[in-house]
Design an enzyme around this catalytic site. Structure first.
Site, PDB file in Angstrom:
ATOM      1  N   SER A 159      -3.735  20.057  11.765  1.00 45.68           N
ATOM      2  CA  SER A 159      -2.747  18.994  11.886  1.00 45.68           C
ATOM      3  C   SER A 159      -1.415  19.552  12.395  1.00 45.68           C
ATOM      4  O   SER A 159      -1.364  20.156  13.468  1.00 45.68           O
ATOM      5  CB  SER A 159      -2.608  18.260  10.555  1.00 45.68           C
ATOM      6  OG  SER A 159      -1.940  17.028  10.709  1.00 45.68           O
TER       7      SER A 159
ATOM      8  N   ASP B 246      -9.971   9.869  13.315  1.00 43.28           N
ATOM      9  CA  ASP B 246      -8.614  10.394  13.321  1.00 43.28           C
ATOM     10  C   ASP B 246      -7.824   9.636  14.386  1.00 43.28           C
ATOM     11  O   ASP B 246      -8.186   9.664  15.570  1.00 43.28           O
ATOM     12  CB  ASP B 246      -8.643  11.890  13.636  1.00 43.28           C
ATOM     13  CG  ASP B 246      -7.283  12.541  13.548  1.00 43.28           C
ATOM     14  OD1 ASP B 246      -6.277  11.831  13.351  1.00 43.28           O
ATOM     15  OD2 ASP B 246      -7.225  13.783  13.681  1.00 43.28           O
TER      16      ASP B 246
ATOM     17  N   HIS C 274      -9.232  12.354   9.370  1.00 46.62           N
ATOM     18  CA  HIS C 274      -8.231  13.412   9.432  1.00 46.62           C
ATOM     19  C   HIS C 274      -8.272  14.201   8.124  1.00 46.62           C
ATOM     20  O   HIS C 274      -8.347  13.636   7.037  1.00 46.62           O
ATOM     21  CB  HIS C 274      -6.837  12.812   9.633  1.00 46.62           C
ATOM     22  CG  HIS C 274      -5.811  13.828  10.015  1.00 46.62           C
ATOM     23  ND1 HIS C 274      -5.673  14.307  11.302  1.00 46.62           N
ATOM     24  CD2 HIS C 274      -4.874  14.476   9.276  1.00 46.62           C
ATOM     25  CE1 HIS C 274      -4.698  15.196  11.341  1.00 46.62           C
ATOM     26  NE2 HIS C 274      -4.196  15.314  10.123  1.00 46.62           N
TER      27      HIS C 274
END
Length: 399
Positions: A183, A284, A314
Site C-alpha cells: 500500500s 482493491d 486490499h
C-alpha cells in the site's frame, strides 16, 4: 498471475462482493473502525487514541517460530528505526528493506499486524527483513518517508548494521538487497528505489522491488474507484483523506508522489532502477492505478512482472486464513530467489529461443548459465536473440 505481459487484462473478480471468512470480516471491520475514529475531518489525527487502539508486539531476542527480532535505531532525533527480523538458520541471506502500509499515517513496524506479516515474510524467504519506522503524516508530509527510507539504505551502506547487530550483519548479503512494501509502503518503495538508483553506493546493490497493492492515485476517478468506492478496509473517502494529509499543502493527487507517471511527473526513470514485482487485487479500488504503474514501467523499458489475485481485497496478506496470503509469499520468495546473486554461483541464465531459420546452426532451445563477468559471451547471446530468463525457485539450469 500474469508475468511480463505488455497488455494485461484487469483482474476482474467473479463475484460482486468478496467472499471473506468470518474472522477476516471482523478484523476488517475493526481496522476500519480504528481508522475512522482516529482521523479528523480537518486533516489531523488523534495520535493518543490511535496509540491506545493500535496493539503492539515487543521485539523478542528469543526466536518465535524460527524468527528473532530486534529494534535498531538509525536516527533518534526523528524516531527513525527499524525492526530487524532474523531467521534462526541460514547464511549469506538476502536483505529486504520493508515499508509498512497505512496511508502514510497509520501503523508502525511494532504494530501486531505488521510484526506478524514481516515474521511470515522472513520465515518464507529466509531473508533478513528490516521493517522501517518512517515519519508519518499529517505531522510529517511528503517527502519525509522517502527521505527516511533512503537514510536507512545509507545506514546499511555505511556498515551501520555491524555496530547495531553484529550477528545479523554477518548473515547479510547486501549485494542482494530488495525493497518491499504494501500500500503506502509500496509507494515508498518506488520513490526510495529511484533515490537509490540516482545515487552512489559502496555496499548496497538493489536487486529488485516488491510493490504489494501500491498506493498510487490521481485526480481522475477511475472505473475501479467508482465501482469499489466503499470497498472493504480502503474506501475512496479514506484514500482522499490520506492524500490530503500526506501531499504538500495545495498539491492535488496528480503530484508525482501520488501519480508517478502522471501529467506532473518530472524526469526519466533512472537506468539503475531494478526489476519490480507488482501485486494487484480484484477487489482493491486502487487496481487501475496499480495497473497503470506496471504498464508505465514497461513502457519506459523497465523490467516488471505482474501478480494478480482477482478475488483479493486490499491488504489481503494481513489475514493468514485467506488462501492468497500464503500464495503471495511463495511469489515473493520466487521473485527474490530468481534475482539475487548467490556468492557460490554469481550467474545469469540466458535462454535462446527456437528458430528454424537460423544460419548459425543453432535451431533449438538452449539455456546457459553465465557468470556475471562473462560480458562478451552475454553480449553475444543477447545479439543472437537470447532473452533474459531466471529459473524458478528450486530449479537448476546448467550450461
Amino acid at each position: 498471475m500474469t508475468e511480463n505481459d505488455p497488455s494485461p487484462a484487469k483482474p476482474r473478480p467473479a463475484a460482486a462482493s468478496p467472499k471473506l471468512p468470518w474472522k477476516t470480516r471482523i478484523s476488517v471491520a475493526a481496522l476500519s473502525a480504528v481508522t475512522d475514529l482516529c482521523r479528523r475531518s480537518n486533516g489531523s489525527l488523534n495520535r493518543s487514541l490511535l496509540s491506545l487502539l493500535d496493539v503492539r508486539s515487543p521485539a523478542s531476542a528469543t526466536p518465535v517460530r524460527g524468527v528473532r527480532t530486534a529494534d535498531v535505531t538509525v536516527d533518534s532525533s526523528r524516531n527513525l528505526w527499524f525492526r530487524l527480523f532474523v531467521p534462526s538458520s541460514g547464511e549469506s541471506l538476502p536483505v529486504i528493506v520493508f515499508f509498512h502500509g497505512g496511508g502514510f499515517a497509520f501503523l508502525s513496524p511494532d504494530s501486531r499486524i505488521y510484526n506478524a506479516v514481516c515474521s511470515r515474510i522472513c520465515r518464507k524467504t529466509q531473508a533478513l527483513v528490516l521493517s522501517v519506522n518512517y515519519r508519518r503524516s499529517p505531522e510529517h508530509r511528503y517527502p519525509a518517508p522517502y527521505e527516511d527510507g533512503a537514510d536507512v539504505l545509507r545506514f546499511l551502506d555505511g556498515n551501520g548494521l555491524a555496530t547495531a547487530d553484529a550477528a545479523a550483519a554477518g548473515l547479510a548479503d547486501l549485494s542482494s538487497c530488495f525493497l518491499a512494501g504494501d500500500s503506502a509502503g509500496a509507494n515508498i518503495v518506488h520513490h526510495v528505489g529511484r533515490r537509490w538508483a540516482a545515487g552512489a553506493w559502496e555496499r548496497i546493490r538493489l536487486a529488485g522491488m516488491v510493490l504489494i497493492q501500491p498506493f498510487f492515485g490521481g485526480e481522475e476517478r477511475t472505473e475501479a474507484e467508482i465501482r469499489l468506492a466503499k470497498a472493504p478496509l480502503l474506501s475512496m473517502e479514506r484514500t482522499d483523506w490520506m492524500w490530503r494529509a500526506f501531499l504538500p499543502e495545495g498539491a492535488d493527487r496528480d503530484h508525482e508522489a501520488a501519480n508517478p507517471f502522471g501529467p506532473r511527473a518530472e524526469g526519466e526513470l533512472e537506468a539503475a532502477l531494478p526489476e519490480a514485482m507488482v501485486v494487484v487485487g480484484g477487489f482493491d479500488l486502487l487496481q487501475d492505478w496499480q495497473m497503470r504503474y506496471y504498464e508505465g514501467l514497461r513502457a519506459r523499458g523497465k523490467a516488471a512482472r505482474l501478480v494478480e489475485y482477482p478475488e483479493a481485497i486490499h491488504a489481503f496478506y494481513f489475514f493468514p486464513e485467506i488462501k492468497e496470503s500464503a500464495i503471495v509469499l511463495e511469489e515473493i520468495k520466487g521473485f527474490i530467489d530468481g534475482l539475487r546473486l548467490f556468492p557460490q554461483r554469481n550467474c545469469l541464465s540466458l535462454r535462446l529461443a527456437a528458430d528454424e531459420n537460423r544460419d548459425d546452426g543453432m535451431d533449438g532451445v538452449y539455456s546457459f548459465v553465465l557468470s556475471a563477468g562473462e560480458k562478451d559471451v552475454k553480449d553475444w547471446a543477447l545479439s543472437h536473440g537470447a532473452a533474459c530468463h531466471r529459473p524458478k525457485p528450486h530449479c537448476s539450469v546448467e550450461a
